[in-house]
Design a protein around this motif. Structure first.
Motif, short mmCIF file in Angstrom:
data_model
loop_
_atom_site.label_atom_id
_atom_site.label_comp_id
_atom_site.label_asym_id
_atom_site.label_seq_id
_atom_site.Cartn_x
_atom_site.Cartn_y
_atom_site.Cartn_z
N TRP A 143 0.83 -1.20 0.00
CA TRP A 143 0.00 0.00 0.00
C TRP A 143 0.86 1.25 0.00
O TRP A 143 1.91 1.32 0.64
CB TRP A 143 -0.93 0.02 1.21
N ASN A 144 0.39 2.25 -0.73
CA ASN A 144 1.01 3.58 -0.82
C ASN A 144 2.45 3.54 -1.33
O ASN A 144 3.24 4.42 -1.01
CB ASN A 144 0.93 4.30 0.53
N LYS A 145 2.78 2.54 -2.11
CA LYS A 145 4.11 2.46 -2.71
C LYS A 145 4.03 2.51 -4.24
O LYS A 145 5.05 2.42 -4.90
CB LYS A 145 4.82 1.18 -2.27
N GLY A 146 2.82 2.60 -4.78
CA GLY A 146 2.65 2.67 -6.23
C GLY A 146 3.01 1.37 -6.93
O GLY A 146 3.33 1.38 -8.11
N LYS A 165 -6.98 0.88 -5.09
CA LYS A 165 -6.77 2.17 -5.75
C LYS A 165 -6.74 3.29 -4.71
O LYS A 165 -5.91 4.19 -4.79
CB LYS A 165 -7.87 2.43 -6.78
N GLU A 196 -5.71 3.01 -1.78
CA GLU A 196 -4.44 2.86 -1.06
C GLU A 196 -3.23 3.05 -1.98
O GLU A 196 -2.12 2.66 -1.64
CB GLU A 196 -4.37 1.48 -0.40
N ASN A 197 -3.44 3.65 -3.17
CA ASN A 197 -2.37 3.92 -4.13
C ASN A 197 -1.60 2.66 -4.51
O ASN A 197 -0.38 2.66 -4.61
CB ASN A 197 -1.42 4.99 -3.60
N THR A 198 -2.34 1.58 -4.70
CA THR A 198 -1.76 0.31 -5.15
C THR A 198 -2.50 -0.11 -6.40
O THR A 198 -3.72 -0.24 -6.39
CB THR A 198 -1.89 -0.77 -4.06
N PHE A 199 -1.76 -0.31 -7.48
CA PHE A 199 -2.36 -0.67 -8.75
C PHE A 199 -2.61 -2.18 -8.78
O PHE A 199 -1.80 -2.95 -8.30
CB PHE A 199 -1.45 -0.26 -9.90
N PHE A 226 -5.92 0.47 -13.08
CA PHE A 226 -4.91 1.36 -13.66
C PHE A 226 -4.81 1.30 -15.18
O PHE A 226 -4.18 2.16 -15.78
CB PHE A 226 -3.53 1.10 -13.04
#
Length: 112
Positions: A9-12, A31, A33-36, A88
């Motif tokens: 999470w949150n590391k892209g 999404k 959590e900024n995880t694709f 994504f």
């Protein structure tokens, strides 16, 4: 499933699922959590938008719908129908050459 993805999470980073784990809810949460994430998805899952009838699609054709959260559900026909969901991917197309069994080349549109 979400517990297994927490380290990403949150590391892209990108996570890929098979149809057993993929759901619209999980893709939305990841999404957020900024995880694709993406994967094949079962056509009978809850909250799957209605897409084109199987009979109306010829090999290489597809249909897709985008949710308000930006989750895209694709229905693509090759030899069989394949359902795919992503948080994504877009709906951009490109053309590729496919070599048929007889050695001939055929141009196909594919999603990027």
């Amino acid at each position: 499933m979400l517990n297994l993805t927490k380290p990403f999470w949150n590391k892209g980073m990108k996570v890929f699922f098979d149809n057993y784990f993929t759901s619209k809810h999980i893709l939305e949460k990841l999404k957020f959590e900024n995880t694709f994430a993406c994967g094949t998805i079962r056509s009978k899952r809850k909250n799957i938008s209605s897409l084109a009838e199987d009979k109306s699609l010829e090999r290489g054709m597809y249909d897709c719908k985008t949710s308000q959260m930006g989750i895209i559900i694709y229905k693509w026909k090759d030899n069989r129908i394949v359902h795919f969901a992503s948080n994504f991917h877009g709906v951009e197309e490109s053309t590729v050459l496919r070599t048929e069994q007889d050695g001939s080349k055929k141009s196909l549109s594919v999603l990027l």
